[in-house]
Design a protein around this motif. Structure first.
Motif, PDB file in Angstrom:
ATOM      1  N   PRO A  38       0.829  -1.210   0.000  1.00  0.00           N
ATOM      2  CA  PRO A  38       0.000   0.000   0.000  1.00  0.00           C
ATOM      3  C   PRO A  38       0.863   1.260   0.000  1.00  0.00           C
ATOM      4  CG  PRO A  38      -0.749  -1.547   1.683  1.00  0.00           C
ATOM      5  CD  PRO A  38       0.575  -2.037   1.193  1.00  0.00           C
ATOM      6  N   ARG A  39       0.326   2.328  -0.558  1.00  0.00           N
ATOM      7  CA  ARG A  39       1.016   3.618  -0.517  1.00  0.00           C
ATOM      8  C   ARG A  39       0.500   4.389   0.706  1.00  0.00           C
ATOM      9  NH1 ARG A  39       0.867   8.780  -4.602  1.00  0.00           N
ATOM     10  NH2 ARG A  39       2.704   9.808  -3.731  1.00  0.00           N
ATOM     11  N   TYR A  40       1.068   4.047   1.852  1.00  0.00           N
ATOM     12  CA  TYR A  40       0.698   4.716   3.089  1.00  0.00           C
ATOM     13  C   TYR A  40       1.237   6.148   3.089  1.00  0.00           C
ATOM     14  CZ  TYR A  40       0.272  -0.139   4.770  1.00  0.00           C
ATOM     15  OH  TYR A  40      -0.045  -1.454   4.921  1.00  0.00           O
ATOM     16  N   GLY A  55      17.255  -3.477  -8.818  1.00  0.00           N
ATOM     17  CA  GLY A  55      16.702  -4.493  -9.699  1.00  0.00           C
ATOM     18  C   GLY A  55      15.298  -4.942  -9.330  1.00  0.00           C
ATOM     19  N   VAL A  56      14.677  -4.280  -8.360  1.00  0.00           N
ATOM     20  CA  VAL A  56      13.339  -4.640  -7.910  1.00  0.00           C
ATOM     21  C   VAL A  56      12.376  -3.515  -8.281  1.00  0.00           C
ATOM     22  CG1 VAL A  56      11.893  -5.198  -5.910  1.00  0.00           C
ATOM     23  CG2 VAL A  56      14.268  -5.976  -5.981  1.00  0.00           C
ATOM     24  N   VAL A  57      11.203  -3.890  -8.793  1.00  0.00           N
ATOM     25  CA  VAL A  57      10.146  -2.924  -9.092  1.00  0.00           C
ATOM     26  C   VAL A  57       9.178  -2.929  -7.908  1.00  0.00           C
ATOM     27  CG1 VAL A  57       8.214  -2.357 -10.600  1.00  0.00           C
ATOM     28  CG2 VAL A  57      10.338  -3.265 -11.573  1.00  0.00           C
ATOM     29  N   TYR A  58       8.983  -1.772  -7.307  1.00  0.00           N
ATOM     30  CA  TYR A  58       8.047  -1.621  -6.198  1.00  0.00           C
ATOM     31  C   TYR A  58       6.811  -0.907  -6.720  1.00  0.00           C
ATOM     32  CZ  TYR A  58      12.165  -2.676  -3.379  1.00  0.00           C
ATOM     33  OH  TYR A  58      13.270  -3.266  -2.849  1.00  0.00           O
ATOM     34  N   ASP A  59       5.662  -1.558  -6.633  1.00  0.00           N
ATOM     35  CA  ASP A  59       4.395  -0.934  -6.993  1.00  0.00           C
ATOM     36  C   ASP A  59       3.640  -0.617  -5.713  1.00  0.00           C
ATOM     37  OD1 ASP A  59       4.802  -0.962  -9.694  1.00  0.00           O
ATOM     38  OD2 ASP A  59       3.479  -2.644 -10.106  1.00  0.00           O
ATOM     39  N   PHE A  60       3.138   0.608  -5.645  1.00  0.00           N
ATOM     40  CA  PHE A  60       2.392   1.066  -4.482  1.00  0.00           C
ATOM     41  C   PHE A  60       0.940   1.270  -4.891  1.00  0.00           C
ATOM     42  CE2 PHE A  60       6.754   2.170  -3.886  1.00  0.00           C
ATOM     43  CZ  PHE A  60       6.995   1.923  -2.551  1.00  0.00           C
ATOM     44  N   ILE A  61       0.035   0.612  -4.175  1.00  0.00           N
ATOM     45  CA  ILE A  61      -1.396   0.769  -4.428  1.00  0.00           C
ATOM     46  C   ILE A  61      -1.847   2.034  -3.704  1.00  0.00           C
ATOM     47  CG2 ILE A  61      -3.683  -0.237  -4.141  1.00  0.00           C
ATOM     48  CD1 ILE A  61      -1.879  -1.747  -6.149  1.00  0.00           C
ATOM     49  N   ASP A  62      -2.359   2.980  -4.471  1.00  0.00           N
ATOM     50  CA  ASP A  62      -2.699   4.297  -3.961  1.00  0.00           C
ATOM     51  C   ASP A  62      -4.213   4.454  -3.828  1.00  0.00           C
ATOM     52  OD1 ASP A  62      -2.254   6.975  -3.198  1.00  0.00           O
ATOM     53  OD2 ASP A  62      -2.490   7.660  -5.272  1.00  0.00           O
ATOM     54  N   ASN A  63      -4.657   4.795  -2.620  1.00  0.00           N
ATOM     55  CA  ASN A  63      -6.060   5.119  -2.374  1.00  0.00           C
ATOM     56  C   ASN A  63      -6.142   5.817  -1.020  1.00  0.00           C
ATOM     57  OD1 ASN A  63      -8.786   4.722  -1.156  1.00  0.00           O
ATOM     58  ND2 ASN A  63      -9.196   3.788  -3.147  1.00  0.00           N
ATOM     59  N   ASP A  64      -6.438   7.115  -1.033  1.00  0.00           N
ATOM     60  CA  ASP A  64      -6.487   7.891   0.209  1.00  0.00           C
ATOM     61  C   ASP A  64      -7.563   7.411   1.170  1.00  0.00           C
ATOM     62  OD1 ASP A  64      -4.338   9.480  -0.422  1.00  0.00           O
ATOM     63  OD2 ASP A  64      -5.553  11.148  -1.171  1.00  0.00           O
TER      64      ASP A  64
END
Length: 148
Positions: free
Chosen positions: A66-68, A107-116
């Motif tokens: 999560p994108r905290y 070398g790692v892709v970090y995806d952050f799920i964004d939802n306020d």
């Protein structure tokens, strides 16, 4: 046809064999925390160390968290918007925004799920009543984001 493992030199210039892993593989780690972005315990350490080790073995690695709002600003500033979509969480027909922010390192892709609505609090874990829908949303959004 069997390929011989590649030979590399270690720090003492002694040849070491790297196993032939065959075709390149992809691995996704989905979790609620990952150091250095957010860490409350051992999960944050594992979600950091294991993906980096696999990336060194020429494996495509993606970490989804999560994108905290508590993620330090120095990381927030380097995240790139990759897209968004709407999804339902249950059968009531309500649609929820799912934003995907990306950060790459080692070398790692970090995806952050964004939802306020779900991740605007300072602490990743709040209380059971609020955490159940938050992490139901996150699980479904993270799986949907794999296909995005």
């Amino acid at each position: 046809m069997i390929q011989e493992p590649s030979v590399e030199q270690n720090e003492q210039n002694i040849p070491t064999r790297q196993p032939d892993l065959g075709p390149r593989r992809s691995v996704a780690f989905i979790g609620s925390e990952c150091y250095p972005f957010v860490k409350t315990g051992g999960l944050g350490d594992v979600m950091s160390a294991l993906p980096k080790s696999l990336a060194k073995l020429n494996i495509d690695v993606k970490v989804i968290i999560p994108r905290y709002k508590c993620i330090p600003q120095k990381f927030q500033e380097k995240m790139e918007y990759r897209g968004s979509f709407d999804m339902n969480l249950c059968s009531d027909g309500k649609q929820y925004y799912v934003g995907i922010m990306e950060y790459q390192e080692d070398g790692v892709v970090y995806d952050f799920i964004d939802n306020d609505e779900f991740f605007s609090w300072g602490n990743p874990y709040t209380n059971l009543i609020d955490d159940i829908p938050k992490f139901c949303y996150f699980a479904k959004a993270a799986l949907a984001a794999l296909n995005y």
